[in-house]
Design an enzyme around this catalytic site. Structure first.
Site, PDB file in Angstrom:
ATOM      1  N   GLU A   1       1.069  -1.296   0.053  1.00 44.62           N
ATOM      2  CA  GLU A   1      -0.175   0.188   0.013  1.00 44.62           C
ATOM      3  C   GLU A   1       0.773   1.294  -0.070  1.00 44.62           C
ATOM      4  OE1 GLU A   1      -3.191  -0.073   2.683  1.00 44.62           O
ATOM      5  OE2 GLU A   1      -3.666  -2.151   2.632  1.00 44.62           O
ATOM      6  N   LEU A   2       2.205   0.970  -0.072  1.00 47.16           N
ATOM      7  CA  LEU A   2       3.020   2.477  -0.137  1.00 47.16           C
ATOM      8  C   LEU A   2       4.357   2.102  -0.423  1.00 47.16           C
ATOM      9  CD1 LEU A   2       5.149   1.818   2.797  1.00 47.16           C
ATOM     10  CD2 LEU A   2       3.083   2.382   3.904  1.00 47.16           C
TER      11      LEU A   2
END
Ligand SMILES: *[C@@H]1O[C@H](CO)[C@@H](O)[C@H](O)[C@H]1NC(C)=O
Ligand SMILES: *[C@@H]1O[C@H](CO)[C@@H](O)[C@H](O)[C@H]1NC(C)=O
Ligand SMILES: *[C@@H]1O[C@H](CO)[C@@H](O)[C@H](O)[C@H]1NC(C)=O
Length: 296
Positions: free
Chosen positions: A150-151
């Site tokens: 997610e990052l």
């Protein structure tokens, strides 16, 4: 006569098995010390897959690190190895146990194809069928790896998937799972998913109003589900949901809406694998899986 009875009995059994094994419930465990142990989660007999979350520091040449919240401190020698017996206990019940890498907090990225290869080797030796003097979860061999990316950088996840899948041995598959957001293509995992190497894809149908349940309206969610099952080459696709209203910013679906309006529709897809819940902590609080398990 006996043969005829047996045949009818077999048919009945087949029908019974066919309807009761429609789908499973995948759960995330590891991010709250008050959610109980792995063995307790598996003893409920409600889950088909458990994702241990998270390995949240890795890649870019870093020393990889796990975070298991209040359960144990993975950086202290043998603090978390008590879970080895619990992992084996879950697996003996037919539950697949995977390591989830990534998550919403951490420092992870793959700087190159070589970095992806190094991380795959680390995962194999530390959590899967390889050997390492330092295995935070002990000698239990996990069933696979879940990508909850997610990052950080969007690059090279397809290479990690390819290297990990290559460790599959006859009779001991390394399962790959992923938890993309519902907009297609997923920014971090889209390219990796297109390899077709993923066995279980639990799409996050939450925190994404354009493709999630919102204000009692199921249209966007059903449209998005149909795009996932028709365009993404994965074996089993799961509907990923918050297990309680507080488990996500948006997207919580009351259990009766899920069982009456949504599951009957999405189960029509041959790729339907079940429901994923974030997380065990919220499921214990809200009893969500109790409410849906007979309909999944
Ligand atoms: C990969 O591992 C090798 C051997 O340990 C090391 O020499 C190399 O620097 C690593 N590459 C990256 C990108 O971390
Ligand atoms: C993440 O790790 C990289 C490589 O070790 C480091 O250069 C960077 O400062 C770290 N970022 C944060 C936010 O800690
Ligand atoms: C539900 O959402 C769809 C898509 O945004 C919209 O077209 C439809 O009118 C909505 N239905 C209701 C009953 O509000």
């Amino acid at each position: 006569m006996a043969n005829k009875c047996n045949a009818i009995l077999s048919l009945l059994l087949l029908l019974l098995v066919g309807t009761s094994h429609g789908g499973g419930i995948a759960i995330y465990w590891g991010q709250n010390g008050n959610e109980g142990t792995l063995s307790q989660a598996c003893a409920t007999a409600k889950y088909s897959h458990v994702n241990i979350a998270f390995l949240n520091n890795f890649g870019n040449g870093q020393t990889p690190q796990m975070n298991l919240a209040g359960h144990c401190n993975p950086s202290i020698l043998n603090s978390c190895t008590k879970f080895s017996a619990e992992i084996k206990d879950c697996q003996s019940k037919g539950i697949k146990v995977l390591l989830s890498i990534g998550g919403g907090i951490g420092n992870y990225s793959l700087s190159s194809i070589e970095d992806a290869r190094n991380v795959s080797k680390f995962l194999w030796n530390t959590f899967l069928g390889g050997k390492s003097p330092s295995r935070p979860l002990g000698d239990a061999v996990l069933d696979g790896v879940d990508f909850d990316i997610e990052l950080g950088s969007t690059a090279n996840w397809e290479h990690l998937a390819r290297f990990l899948k290559a460790y599959s041995r006859r009779g001991r598959e390394v399962y790959l799972a992923a938890a993309p957001q519902c907009p297609i293509p997923d920014r971090f995992l889209g390219t990796a998913l297109n390899t077709g190497l993923f066995d279980f894809v639990w799409v996050q149908f939450y925190n994404n109003p354009p493709c999630s349940y919102a204000n009692g309206n199921i249209t966007n969610l059903l449209n998005s589900w149909s795009r996932w099952t028709n365009t993404v080459p994965a074996t089993n696709i799961f509907l990923g949901l918050p297990a309680a209203p507080a488990a996500a910013g948006s997207g919580y679906i009351p259990p009766d809406v899920l069982t009456n309006q949504i599951l009957p529709e999405i189960k029509k897809s041959p790729k339907y694998g079940g429901v994923m819940l974030w997380s065990r902590f919220y499921d214990v609080k809200n009893g969500y899986s109790d409410s849906i398990v007979n309909s999944v």
